[in-house]
Design a protein around this motif. Structure first.
Motif, short mmCIF file in Angstrom:
data_model
loop_
_atom_site.label_atom_id
_atom_site.label_comp_id
_atom_site.label_asym_id
_atom_site.label_seq_id
_atom_site.Cartn_x
_atom_site.Cartn_y
_atom_site.Cartn_z
N PRO A 1 0.90 -1.27 0.03
CA PRO A 1 -0.04 -0.05 0.06
C PRO A 1 0.79 1.41 0.19
CG PRO A 1 -0.05 -1.06 2.09
CD PRO A 1 0.74 -1.99 1.35
N MET B 1 -12.02 -0.86 -3.79
CA MET B 1 -11.51 -2.22 -3.73
C MET B 1 -10.19 -2.14 -2.72
SD MET B 1 -9.58 -4.61 -6.39
CE MET B 1 -9.19 -6.37 -6.12
N GLN C 1 -7.43 -2.70 0.33
CA GLN C 1 -5.80 -3.02 0.25
C GLN C 1 -6.11 -4.37 0.31
OE1 GLN C 1 -3.99 -0.87 -0.75
NE2 GLN C 1 -2.41 -2.61 -0.97
N LYS D 1 -6.84 -6.42 -2.74
CA LYS D 1 -5.88 -6.38 -3.90
C LYS D 1 -4.84 -7.01 -3.47
CE LYS D 1 -6.56 -1.28 -4.91
NZ LYS D 1 -6.06 -0.08 -4.60
#
Lengths: 824, 133
Positions: A419, A472, A474, A477
């Motif tokens: 991130p 979406m 973190q 992802k």
């Protein structure tokens, strides 16, 4: 600590206010950060009165007209602030707001705030005015698309009351179009901020109109038609009951509205609406590929296919309430901790973002290999008052050592935490590139550096204005990335990724060649993630004694229908085995053929009787030929008249063959039958050995005895001789039941011959006598244990022996063989 | 920032405006909001763009979820790049009308072609069946 939780009590808020302010430094911290110097406690009641007093005023015209730049608003705001006395330290104001609504028994649900709208306004104003960053943002938003700006400002006020709504619900048409925003505020902001001090006039107005909408929706008006994305967004604004811990929510909400105004807060809004779905999924994660039946392999709690959950980290709460003072300006796009608390105050976020980055507690080599959990821990340690600039070393080794690979065991390598998104000022993030070819790695770093400066800023800026960004999370992802990475694992990189490997090898070689002239570098070894080839064989559960296996099958272990066991054999062995098998097959084949012939012969009688006269001749002929065939089949070679020993033995090595012979014997002409019996007795040891498993030699007793009885004396003698055969044969014969029986049969026949016919030729030559002598000798010498009991004992054995042996021995024999004169 | 350097991933494309061409020939433009491991895509503020000749029309569609296997092409739209196309945007009704005309014309020609082939005893399988083989 969390004073917000006591909201439901009907206590005097004022005391609470002051007391709170006095006690808690953190609140002041908030204030200092968000409102700047000058934030003072105020009495919301007074403020309310004042604002309502303005209600009758000329209204929004003046106020709304001011589409003044927010930047310019600063001055006015500063003038306004002292005058309006509408300042409230936000944290305490929020509870006060809440409290004002508690008449309706307000649950800590943020959305359900009613009156005190003026307060909301002023708060919003404060937020917008006070902080230059926000003002700057607002200004930036201005030229942007109107929906987004209104949206953003609206979202800012999400936590605010909707004061304007009750009085004029009807005036609000349903899903508002963006262009309507300008209208509504006109109506709705009478008491509004006094003219000069309304810099975010438009924004505020749109905020309020949004409030109205919110309220309407709250009131349960029909679900908004999704006429445009704008309304869609508003619909999803988290109206559902947020079922997570109320205390937590209140916090989130309370972390002031300004947090929301800053673009950081914006993206959270839509996802919050989705929390319901998330929560539901948290409650009942459907195990998709589970095979709960006995014996199936353990099912993972979260099978592939379910989106990741969002754990509530208490560490996060802690952070939120003890943020370290950080300058608020830096833009942030990612959400650092798991986004359950979607409404993380930008302060916290920035704390999280900045602290590890600015301080860079790790040696550069470490890079960013921490997982989110570790970062949170780190932050906690920082927040908990570690001296500034001193990272939390005790945590790190623990974190590092106990580092659960972020994406679970299957991965052979770690993935750098993602991130860092669009932080341009951050030091270059070192992803974990160990799995890549060094050459590849170099290229990548170059590329990233080139790209780092130019694109990031604009992208970040753009995304900052997008209220739907970061839908979406973190975690999601990472989850997708994890799956993709799992697919990259390879036990045989040369097989799976041939071209990649070759390409980089070639590149290296080329570089080496170029460099070769200057210096000789050792060839860099390619490191690729190698996953050990683990045999995941699953053995189905078997219960002993049950027929077959349990029919348990699942995705992970499909049913094994056939237990095919592969046995590898060498060539030689195979040849030998093959030969053996071939021979056996041949024998069986022969036996089968003979059987069919035999059956025909056996059936002849029946058929003959039934056949009409004219057919009988033919039948007879056929019968004869059949018999001939049978006999001939026993011969090894066609032209040889004799019954072949080997053939017989061969046939008799098979159980069916023995049976065949036993059935065949009656049909054979006597010479051949005798020959067969001879063959049997000659090869008795071998036959006995082969018969060990089947123990069916005794089938032959009947037919053989018949044959014996038809033998001549010389033949009998011969037979006996054969039986005795070579040295030691008799012993083995005696071992065998059939052998003993056969012997007795012979002897008894001999005896019968002698006794019945005094002139029999048995005694002509001494052979018989000698043979009998040897037999008796053998019988006596053989230990009783090895003497196999015969099928039956012919009665005349005693008389036989009495002829040849003396009394003493006779008695011994008697005992041994258990023959008595009276035995039958 | 690619989470996994050295690989291609859609993660970096999230929240950006994309143009996707689907297997059935549709062109969608929208903000890519979410993906998954099958490259199923979630589009936000989607607009279906129909092109007929030099004209095009945008039909707003809202939120789209595209199954990954139906994606032919997917590309990011660079918002900064100046748009200097010769294409002319028309209203929805107009573009739909144009599309209908175009498809009608196509059908006509196809019919004629098929007839001609039939006359010669040939047959060409239609493209939409090919997928199944």
């Amino acid at each position: 600590m969390f004073r917000f939780q006591s909201l439901d009590e009907d206590c005097t808020l004022e005391e609470e206010d002051e007391g709170l302010v006095e006690e808690e430094d953190e609140i002041n911290q908030f204030n200092d950060d968000t409102f700047g110097a000058g934030a003072i406690d105020d009495d919301w009641q007074e403020e309310h009165k004042r604002l309502t007093g303005l209600d009758k005023g000329d209204g929004l015209g003046g106020g709304m007209g001011g589409e003044s730049d927010l930047g310019g608003a600063e001055d006015s705001s500063s003038t306004y602030l002292p005058s309006s006395a509408g300042h409230l330290p936000l944290p305490s104001s929020v509870p006060s707001l809440k409290f004002s609504l508690s008449s309706s028994g307000l649950p800590p649900d943020v959305e359900d705030r009613g009156g005190g709208g003026d307060l909301a306004e002023s708060l919003a104003r404060l937020i917008l005015e006070a902080d230059p960053a926000i003002a700057g943002v607002g200004a930036a938003e201005r030229p942007g698309p109107s929906p987004s700006s209104s949206r953003s400002s609206l979202s800012a006020l999400q936590g605010l009351d909707r004061p304007r709504v009750p009085p004029q619900p009807s005036s609000i048409p349903h899903p508002t179009q963006p262009h309507q925003h300008s209208h509504h505020p006109q109506h709705q902001l009478p008491p509004g901020p006094s003219a000069p001090g309304l810099p975010p006039g438009a924004a505020l107005s749109s905020m309020l109109s949004y409030q109205q909408q919110q309220h309407l929706l709250r009131r349960g008006t029909a679900p908004m038609a999704q006429m445009n994305s704008h309304s869609i967004w508003e619909n999803s604004m988290g109206f559902g009951p947020v079922s997570v811990s109320p205390g937590l929510i209140t916090h989130m909400e309370d972390s002031p509205l300004m947090s929301i105004i800053k673009e950081v807060g914006l993206p959270k809004q839509p996802p919050q609406g989705r929390n319901d779905g998330r929560d539901l999924s948290e409650r009942v994660p459907p195990p998709r590929s589970s095979s709960p039946v006995i014996g199936s392999p353990p099912v993972r709690a979260v099978p592939i296919g379910t989106p990741p959950k969002q754990p509530m980290s208490h560490a996060l709460n802690h952070q939120i309430h003890h943020p370290t003072a950080v300058h608020v300006r830096a833009p942030i796009q990612h959400r650092y901790p798991p986004p359950f608390p979607e409404r993380v105050s930008p302060n916290t976020l920035l704390n999280i973002a900045n602290s590890p980055l600015c301080r860079s507690p790790f040696p550069p080599g470490v890079g960013s290999v921490l997982s989110q959990i570790q970062r949170v821990q780190l932050l906690n340690s920082q927040v908990a008052g570690f001296p500034h600039g001193v990272p939390a070393p005790p945590l790190l080794p623990g974190c590092g050592g106990g580092f659960r690979p972020f994406f679970g065991p299957p991965l052979g390598h770690r993935i750098g935490p993602p991130p860092h998104g669009h932080l341009n000022h951050a030091p270059p993030i070192r992803h974990n590139t160990t799995h890549l070819h060094p050459q590849h790695r170099r290229m990548l770093t170059q590329r990233m550096q080139n790209r780092g400066g130019d694109r990031g800023r604009t992208g970040g800026d753009r995304r900052s204005r997008d209220p739907y960004s970061n839908l979406m999370t973190q975690k999601e992802k990472e989850w997708v990335t994890k799956i993709q990475m799992m697919q990259l694992q390879s036990t045989d990189p040369y097989l799976d990724d041939y071209y990649y490997q070759n390409y980089y090898e070639k590149m290296e070689k080329r570089q080496e060649r170029e460099r070769d002239s200057s210096k000789k570098e050792h060839a860099t070894k390619l490191i690729t993630p190698q996953v050990a080839k683990v045999e995941h064989t699953y053995r189905p559960v078997q219960f002993a004694g049950s027929l077959g296996k349990l029919t348990v099958s699942s995705v992970n272990n499909p049913r094994k229908m056939i237990d095919a066991v592969v046995t590898t054999r060498t060539d030689d062995e195979e040849k030998r085995e093959k030969q053996v098998w071939n021979k056996r097959r041949q024998i069986l084949y022969t036996v089968e053929k003979m059987y069919s012939m035999l059956l025909e012969v056996q059936d002849f009688e029946k058929r003959f009787v039934q056949a009409p006269e004219e057919d009988r001749e033919a039948l007879l002929e056929q019968h004869k030929s059949n018999t001939m065939q049978l006999c001939s089949s026993l011969r090894e070679k066609e032209w040889d008249d004799r019954v072949s020993d080997e053939q017989c033995v061969m046939i008799m090595s098979v159980r069916k063959g023995k049976r065949l012979i036993s059935r065949l014997l009656p049909f054979l002409p006597s010479p051949q039958a005798a020959a067969v019996v001879m063959a049997i007795s000659r090869n008795l040891p071998a036959l006995a050995k082969k018969d060990k498993q089947d123990q069916v030699l005794c089938w032959l007793v009947g037919p053989v005895s018949a044959v014996i009885q038809s033998l001549s004396s010389s033949a009998l003698t011969d037979l006996l001789q054969e039986l005795q055969g070579s040295e030691g044969q008799l012993a083995t014969v005696l071992h065998n039941k059939f052998g003993v029986t056969l012997l007795y049969l012979i002897l008894s026949e001999g005896e019968r011959m002698q006794s019945s016919d005094p002139n029999c030729q048995l005694m002509d030559d001494n052979r018989w006598t000698e043979l009998v002598f040897s037999v008796t000798r053998e019988l006596l010498s053989v230990p009783s244990s090895s003497l196999s009991p015969p099928l039956f004992t012919p009665p005349n054995l005693l008389s036989l022996f009495s002829r040849y042996v003396d009394r003493q021995r006779l008695e011994l024999l008697q005992d041994k063989l258990q023959i008595t004169s009276l035995s039958s | 920032m690619n989470y996994v350097p050295g690989t291609a991933s859609l993660i970096d494309d999230i929240d950006k405006k994309h143009l996707v061409l689907l297997r059935d020939g549709r062109t969608l433009i929208g903000y890519l909001r979410s993906i998954d491991q099958f490259a199923n895509l979630v589009f936000h503020q989607t607009v279906e763009r129909i092109h007929v000749g030099k004209k095009f029309g945008d039909i707003p569609r809202g939120i789209f979820i595209v199954r990954g296997e139906n994606v032919v092409l997917l590309g990011e739209i660079d918002m900064e790049k100046p748009c200097d196309t010769v294409l002319q945007q028309v209203s929805i009704e107009e573009i739909l009308e144009e599309q209908r005309l175009q498809q009608q014309a196509k059908q006509e020609t196809d019919k004629v072609k098929m007839q001609a082939l039939k006359d010669r005893g040939l047959a060409i399988p239609k493209a939409d069946n090919l997928d199944e083989y």
